[in-house]
Design a protein around this motif. Sequence first.
Motif, PDB file in Angstrom:
ATOM      1  N   TYR A  67       4.035  22.067  -8.153  1.00  0.00           N
ATOM      2  CA  TYR A  67       3.823  20.801  -7.466  1.00  0.00           C
ATOM      3  C   TYR A  67       4.650  19.702  -8.098  1.00  0.00           C
ATOM      4  N   ALA A  68       5.046  18.751  -7.282  1.00  0.00           N
ATOM      5  CA  ALA A  68       5.639  17.497  -7.737  1.00  0.00           C
ATOM      6  C   ALA A  68       4.995  16.395  -6.902  1.00  0.00           C
ATOM      7  N   GLY A  69       4.991  15.197  -7.442  1.00  0.00           N
ATOM      8  CA  GLY A  69       4.387  14.073  -6.745  1.00  0.00           C
ATOM      9  C   GLY A  69       5.359  13.412  -5.785  1.00  0.00           C
ATOM     10  N   MET A  70       4.803  12.836  -4.744  1.00  0.00           N
ATOM     11  CA  MET A  70       5.585  12.087  -3.769  1.00  0.00           C
ATOM     12  C   MET A  70       4.803  10.815  -3.430  1.00  0.00           C
ATOM     13  N   LYS A  71       5.493   9.696  -3.424  1.00  0.00           N
ATOM     14  CA  LYS A  71       4.877   8.398  -3.148  1.00  0.00           C
ATOM     15  C   LYS A  71       5.617   7.770  -1.977  1.00  0.00           C
ATOM     16  N   ILE A  72       4.865   7.328  -0.977  1.00  0.00           N
ATOM     17  CA  ILE A  72       5.463   6.673   0.188  1.00  0.00           C
ATOM     18  C   ILE A  72       4.893   5.261   0.283  1.00  0.00           C
ATOM     19  N   VAL A  96       0.867  -1.170   0.000  1.00  0.00           N
ATOM     20  CA  VAL A  96       0.000   0.000   0.000  1.00  0.00           C
ATOM     21  C   VAL A  96       0.911   1.229   0.000  1.00  0.00           C
ATOM     22  N   CYS A  97       0.601   2.152  -0.886  1.00  0.00           N
ATOM     23  CA  CYS A  97       1.366   3.383  -0.994  1.00  0.00           C
ATOM     24  C   CYS A  97       0.435   4.562  -0.774  1.00  0.00           C
ATOM     25  N   LEU A  98       0.999   5.621  -0.245  1.00  0.00           N
ATOM     26  CA  LEU A  98       0.271   6.870  -0.107  1.00  0.00           C
ATOM     27  C   LEU A  98       0.843   7.836  -1.138  1.00  0.00           C
ATOM     28  N   TYR A  99      -0.025   8.636  -1.730  1.00  0.00           N
ATOM     29  CA  TYR A  99       0.363   9.528  -2.818  1.00  0.00           C
ATOM     30  C   TYR A  99       0.045  10.961  -2.439  1.00  0.00           C
ATOM     31  N   PHE A 100       0.986  11.852  -2.717  1.00  0.00           N
ATOM     32  CA  PHE A 100       0.859  13.246  -2.345  1.00  0.00           C
ATOM     33  C   PHE A 100       1.329  14.143  -3.479  1.00  0.00           C
ATOM     34  N   LYS A 101       0.901  15.399  -3.426  1.00  0.00           N
ATOM     35  CA  LYS A 101       1.524  16.435  -4.231  1.00  0.00           C
ATOM     36  C   LYS A 101       2.042  17.474  -3.253  1.00  0.00           C
ATOM     37  N   VAL A 102       3.255  17.970  -3.533  1.00  0.00           N
ATOM     38  CA  VAL A 102       3.915  18.916  -2.637  1.00  0.00           C
ATOM     39  C   VAL A 102       4.313  20.147  -3.445  1.00  0.00           C
ATOM     40  N   PHE A 103       3.779  21.303  -3.037  1.00  0.00           N
ATOM     41  CA  PHE A 103       4.124  22.530  -3.742  1.00  0.00           C
ATOM     42  C   PHE A 103       5.538  22.955  -3.383  1.00  0.00           C
ATOM     43  N   LEU A 124      -2.898  15.181   0.025  1.00  0.00           N
ATOM     44  CA  LEU A 124      -3.072  13.769  -0.269  1.00  0.00           C
ATOM     45  C   LEU A 124      -3.862  13.650  -1.568  1.00  0.00           C
ATOM     46  N   ILE A 125      -3.392  12.785  -2.486  1.00  0.00           N
ATOM     47  CA  ILE A 125      -4.081  12.575  -3.754  1.00  0.00           C
ATOM     48  C   ILE A 125      -4.314  11.091  -3.967  1.00  0.00           C
ATOM     49  N   THR A 126      -5.123  10.772  -4.962  1.00  0.00           N
ATOM     50  CA  THR A 126      -5.404   9.365  -5.263  1.00  0.00           C
ATOM     51  C   THR A 126      -4.289   8.775  -6.118  1.00  0.00           C
ATOM     52  N   PRO A 127      -4.198   7.447  -6.148  1.00  0.00           N
ATOM     53  CA  PRO A 127      -3.215   6.814  -7.034  1.00  0.00           C
ATOM     54  C   PRO A 127      -3.420   7.217  -8.499  1.00  0.00           C
ATOM     55  N   GLU A 128      -4.665   7.392  -8.896  1.00  0.00           N
ATOM     56  CA  GLU A 128      -4.961   7.779 -10.282  1.00  0.00           C
ATOM     57  C   GLU A 128      -4.454   9.192 -10.585  1.00  0.00           C
ATOM     58  N   GLU A 129      -4.653  10.107  -9.631  1.00  0.00           N
ATOM     59  CA  GLU A 129      -4.138  11.470  -9.815  1.00  0.00           C
ATOM     60  C   GLU A 129      -2.619  11.454  -9.901  1.00  0.00           C
ATOM     61  N   TYR A 130      -1.990  10.678  -9.041  1.00  0.00           N
ATOM     62  CA  TYR A 130      -0.530  10.579  -9.050  1.00  0.00           C
ATOM     63  C   TYR A 130      -0.040  10.062 -10.399  1.00  0.00           C
ATOM     64  N   GLU A 131      -0.629   8.985 -10.864  1.00  0.00           N
ATOM     65  CA  GLU A 131      -0.203   8.393 -12.135  1.00  0.00           C
ATOM     66  C   GLU A 131      -0.421   9.367 -13.291  1.00  0.00           C
ATOM     67  N   ARG A 132      -1.573  10.031 -13.301  1.00  0.00           N
ATOM     68  CA  ARG A 132      -1.888  10.980 -14.371  1.00  0.00           C
ATOM     69  C   ARG A 132      -0.932  12.169 -14.373  1.00  0.00           C
ATOM     70  N   ASP A 133      -0.656  12.728 -13.193  1.00  0.00           N
ATOM     71  CA  ASP A 133       0.100  13.971 -13.126  1.00  0.00           C
ATOM     72  C   ASP A 133       1.601  13.787 -12.902  1.00  0.00           C
ATOM     73  N   TYR A 134       2.003  12.682 -12.265  1.00  0.00           N
ATOM     74  CA  TYR A 134       3.400  12.543 -11.875  1.00  0.00           C
ATOM     75  C   TYR A 134       3.995  11.173 -12.183  1.00  0.00           C
ATOM     76  N   GLY A 135       3.190  10.259 -12.721  1.00  0.00           N
ATOM     77  CA  GLY A 135       3.662   8.913 -12.981  1.00  0.00           C
ATOM     78  C   GLY A 135       4.846   8.908 -13.941  1.00  0.00           C
ATOM     79  N   GLU A 136       5.569   7.827 -13.901  1.00  0.00           N
ATOM     80  CA  GLU A 136       6.722   7.689 -14.759  1.00  0.00           C
ATOM     81  C   GLU A 136       6.312   7.668 -16.221  1.00  0.00           C
ATOM     82  N   GLU A 137       7.028   8.430 -17.010  1.00  0.00           N
ATOM     83  CA  GLU A 137       6.788   8.401 -18.450  1.00  0.00           C
ATOM     84  C   GLU A 137       7.666   7.304 -19.045  1.00  0.00           C
ATOM     85  N   THR A 138       7.066   6.489 -19.888  1.00  0.00           N
ATOM     86  CA  THR A 138       7.823   5.431 -20.527  1.00  0.00           C
ATOM     87  C   THR A 138       7.981   5.750 -21.994  1.00  0.00           C
ATOM     88  N   GLU A 139       9.152   5.409 -22.535  1.00  0.00           N
ATOM     89  CA  GLU A 139       9.395   5.639 -23.944  1.00  0.00           C
ATOM     90  C   GLU A 139       9.052   4.400 -24.724  1.00  0.00           C
TER      91      GLU A 139
END
Length: 89
Positions: free
Chosen positions: A23-28, A4-11, A73-88
């Motif tokens: 803002y940037a995302g932070m995952k714990i 289980v991970c917690l997802y945040f955005k930090v200004f 605190l944000i949802t996993p979906e928000e984290y993935e959409r806004d800060y998730g890893e970009e894959t090439e």
Amino acid sequence: MEDVCLYFKVFGLGEDENKKLCYAGMKINMGKAVPGVTYADVQKKLLGVPNWQEQILELASLNTIFDPKDISLITPEEYERDYGEETEA
């Protein structure tokens, strides 16, 4: 069993292309999930803790840099959409 991970955005944790703070995302990772406990359950519990922002910033060793108002605190979906890893491709 999944973690289980917690997802945040930090200004102020990130900068935009113009070097302005943003803002940037932070995952714990909190460890192994408890069967039957959803992210919404964990989110509700955390939001019920007084001064949770201060405690999370301290846990991440960011409490001397950021103010509690800077973290949300944000949802996993928000984290993935806004800060998730970009894959090439």
